[in-house]
Design a protein around this motif. Structure first.
Motif, mmCIF file in Angstrom:
data_model
loop_
_atom_site.group_PDB
_atom_site.id
_atom_site.type_symbol
_atom_site.label_atom_id
_atom_site.label_comp_id
_atom_site.label_asym_id
_atom_site.label_seq_id
_atom_site.Cartn_x
_atom_site.Cartn_y
_atom_site.Cartn_z
ATOM 1 N N LEU A 1 3.621 -7.890 -23.217
ATOM 2 C CA LEU A 1 4.506 -7.374 -22.183
ATOM 3 C C LEU A 1 4.739 -5.887 -22.431
ATOM 4 C CD1 LEU A 1 7.146 -10.262 -22.257
ATOM 5 C CD2 LEU A 1 5.217 -9.987 -20.669
ATOM 6 N N GLY A 2 4.951 -5.119 -21.374
ATOM 7 C CA GLY A 2 5.146 -3.687 -21.530
ATOM 8 C C GLY A 2 6.315 -3.156 -20.727
ATOM 9 N N LEU A 3 7.065 -2.238 -21.324
ATOM 10 C CA LEU A 3 8.186 -1.579 -20.668
ATOM 11 C C LEU A 3 7.890 -0.084 -20.602
ATOM 12 C CD1 LEU A 3 11.007 -3.319 -22.744
ATOM 13 C CD2 LEU A 3 10.271 -3.927 -20.446
ATOM 14 N N VAL A 4 8.008 0.505 -19.416
ATOM 15 C CA VAL A 4 7.864 1.950 -19.270
ATOM 16 C C VAL A 4 9.259 2.549 -19.395
ATOM 17 C CG1 VAL A 4 7.189 3.844 -17.762
ATOM 18 C CG2 VAL A 4 5.817 1.763 -17.820
ATOM 19 N N ALA B 1 2.722 3.172 -15.990
ATOM 20 C CA ALA B 1 2.676 1.735 -15.668
ATOM 21 C C ALA B 1 1.245 1.279 -15.429
ATOM 22 C CB ALA B 1 3.541 1.444 -14.440
ATOM 23 N N TRP B 2 0.438 2.102 -14.765
ATOM 24 C CA TRP B 2 -0.962 1.745 -14.526
ATOM 25 C C TRP B 2 -1.716 1.633 -15.836
ATOM 26 C CZ3 TRP B 2 -1.438 5.963 -10.268
ATOM 27 C CH2 TRP B 2 -0.883 5.468 -9.082
ATOM 28 N N ALA B 3 -1.422 2.535 -16.779
ATOM 29 C CA ALA B 3 -2.105 2.476 -18.077
ATOM 30 C C ALA B 3 -1.819 1.146 -18.768
ATOM 31 C CB ALA B 3 -1.681 3.650 -18.959
ATOM 32 N N LEU B 4 -0.566 0.682 -18.687
ATOM 33 C CA LEU B 4 -0.241 -0.626 -19.271
ATOM 34 C C LEU B 4 -1.069 -1.719 -18.616
ATOM 35 C CD1 LEU B 4 3.665 -0.589 -19.581
ATOM 36 C CD2 LEU B 4 1.988 -0.463 -21.442
ATOM 37 N N THR C 1 11.817 -15.061 -25.709
ATOM 38 C CA THR C 1 11.368 -16.445 -25.566
ATOM 39 C C THR C 1 9.878 -16.549 -25.231
ATOM 40 O OG1 THR C 1 11.924 -16.527 -23.214
ATOM 41 C CG2 THR C 1 13.643 -17.190 -24.762
ATOM 42 N N VAL C 2 9.249 -15.445 -24.818
ATOM 43 C CA VAL C 2 7.850 -15.472 -24.398
ATOM 44 C C VAL C 2 6.899 -15.474 -25.594
ATOM 45 C CG1 VAL C 2 6.109 -14.265 -23.021
ATOM 46 C CG2 VAL C 2 8.466 -14.341 -22.242
ATOM 47 N N ASP C 3 7.360 -14.976 -26.743
ATOM 48 C CA ASP C 3 6.552 -14.922 -27.966
ATOM 49 C C ASP C 3 5.279 -14.086 -27.781
ATOM 50 O OD1 ASP C 3 6.456 -15.559 -30.711
ATOM 51 O OD2 ASP C 3 4.907 -17.049 -30.324
ATOM 52 N N GLU C 4 5.451 -12.903 -27.206
ATOM 53 C CA GLU C 4 4.347 -11.951 -27.037
ATOM 54 C C GLU C 4 4.771 -10.607 -27.617
ATOM 55 O OE1 GLU C 4 3.149 -11.706 -22.932
ATOM 56 O OE2 GLU C 4 2.827 -13.866 -22.784
ATOM 57 N N ALA C 5 3.781 -9.771 -27.911
ATOM 58 C CA ALA C 5 4.064 -8.400 -28.317
ATOM 59 C C ALA C 5 4.730 -7.679 -27.150
ATOM 60 C CB ALA C 5 2.776 -7.686 -28.709
ATOM 61 N N VAL C 6 5.573 -6.702 -27.468
ATOM 62 C CA VAL C 6 6.198 -5.868 -26.445
ATOM 63 C C VAL C 6 5.784 -4.420 -26.704
ATOM 64 C CG1 VAL C 6 8.377 -4.981 -25.515
ATOM 65 C CG2 VAL C 6 8.131 -7.420 -26.040
ATOM 66 N N VAL C 7 5.239 -3.813 -25.655
ATOM 67 C CA VAL C 7 4.774 -2.431 -25.718
ATOM 68 C C VAL C 7 5.826 -1.541 -25.077
ATOM 69 C CG1 VAL C 7 2.962 -0.825 -25.018
ATOM 70 C CG2 VAL C 7 2.389 -3.211 -25.533
ATOM 71 N N LEU C 8 6.334 -0.576 -25.838
ATOM 72 C CA LEU C 8 7.267 0.416 -25.317
ATOM 73 C C LEU C 8 6.448 1.662 -25.014
ATOM 74 C CD1 LEU C 8 10.115 -0.134 -27.922
ATOM 75 C CD2 LEU C 8 9.891 -1.170 -25.654
ATOM 76 N N HIS C 9 6.376 2.024 -23.736
ATOM 77 C CA HIS C 9 5.507 3.129 -23.311
ATOM 78 C C HIS C 9 6.353 4.205 -22.640
ATOM 79 C CE1 HIS C 9 2.017 5.299 -22.233
ATOM 80 N NE2 HIS C 9 1.789 4.756 -21.045
ATOM 81 N N ASP C 10 6.319 5.403 -23.189
ATOM 82 C CA ASP C 10 7.101 6.531 -22.681
ATOM 83 C C ASP C 10 6.486 7.056 -21.396
ATOM 84 O OD1 ASP C 10 8.512 8.920 -22.295
ATOM 85 O OD2 ASP C 10 8.508 9.410 -24.426
ATOM 86 N N ALA C 11 7.310 7.160 -20.346
ATOM 87 C CA ALA C 11 6.832 7.708 -19.074
ATOM 88 C C ALA C 11 6.354 9.146 -19.221
ATOM 89 C CB ALA C 11 7.946 7.635 -18.026
ATOM 90 N N LEU C 12 6.793 9.835 -20.277
ATOM 91 C CA LEU C 12 6.376 11.221 -20.493
ATOM 92 C C LEU C 12 5.050 11.318 -21.255
ATOM 93 C CD1 LEU C 12 9.795 12.981 -21.161
ATOM 94 C CD2 LEU C 12 8.587 12.589 -18.998
ATOM 95 N N CYS C 13 4.412 10.187 -21.483
ATOM 96 C CA CYS C 13 3.049 10.133 -22.037
ATOM 97 C C CYS C 13 2.177 9.414 -21.008
ATOM 98 C CB CYS C 13 3.032 9.390 -23.365
ATOM 99 S SG CYS C 13 4.039 10.116 -24.659
ATOM 100 N N PRO C 14 2.098 9.941 -19.787
ATOM 101 C CA PRO C 14 1.517 9.192 -18.675
ATOM 102 C C PRO C 14 0.016 8.969 -18.738
ATOM 103 C CG PRO C 14 1.881 11.450 -18.013
ATOM 104 C CD PRO C 14 2.506 11.287 -19.371
#
Length: 194
Positions: free
Chosen positions: A15-18, A41-44, A63-76
């Motif tokens: 899962l990824g959060l921008v 978001a497209w890169a994710l 609860t999903v048991d997946e990796a979480v990607v934190l992606h900075d919008a300023l690294c587009p």
């Protein structure tokens, strides 16, 4: 053949959060005619990571048991293949993976309010994007870790294994319209037709 354009691998679910809060209006500036936040978001998505709204409760992500990607919008313009590599490394080593860039600015020590000697940049790294949390770390965190990647890494370093990976030049963080123009020149083409 994989449905993801970064290469032929099939990435484990993630899962990824921008992250765009606390960055003013800059995430909505344009690069190659598209908002920085949209490119991030497209890169994710292109990396095979499922983008999730930052407003989703952290307990739901746990609860999903997946990796979480934190992606900075300023690294587009972070390449999708690099994001995918970071996710795979995080899962393989059960470690927080932090993309970093070498520090190129002159850094000075400040003591007693006075500017002192220049710090050797050789050992300095600046957090870039992404920061990938393996499922074990996602489960261990009480709440969403926040929007400041440097603060997140400093906090996680106390209790979790951290691995740094040098990010490619395209993954650099922008802090001004001038830096967006430089990144646009470096990347040379639109990230994705719409």
């Amino acid at each position: 053949m994989s449905e993801h354009p970064y290469d032929e691998r099939e990435l484990p679910p993630a899962l990824g959060l921008v992250l765009d809060e606390g960055r003013g209006a800059l995430p909505y500036a344009l690069i190659h005619g598209e908002a920085l936040v949209a490119c991030a978001a497209w890169a994710l998505g292109d990396a095979g990571v499922t983008p999730v709204d930052v407003g989703v409760p952290w307990s739901s992500l746990q609860t999903v048991d997946e990796a979480v990607v934190l992606h900075d919008a300023l690294c587009p313009m972070t390449p999708a293949a690099f994001i995918a590599d970071c996710v795979e490394r995080s899962l393989a080593h059960d470690a927080v993976v932090v993309a970093v860039r070498p520090v190129t600015d002159t850094v000075k020590r400040v003591e007693g309010g006075l500017v002192g000697e220049t710090v050797d940049r050789e050992g300095l790294l600046a957090p870039s994007s992404p920061v990938v949390l393996p499922p074990s770390v996602v489960r261990a965190l009480d709440d969403f870790p926040g929007h400041d990647l440097a603060a997140i890494v400093a906090r996680l370093r106390e209790h979790h294994v951290i691995e740094t990976v040098e990010a490619p030049p395209e993954a650099r963080r922008v802090t001004s319209a001038e830096e967006i123009a430089l990144l646009e020149a470096l990347t040379g083409e639109a990230p994705r037709p719409f």
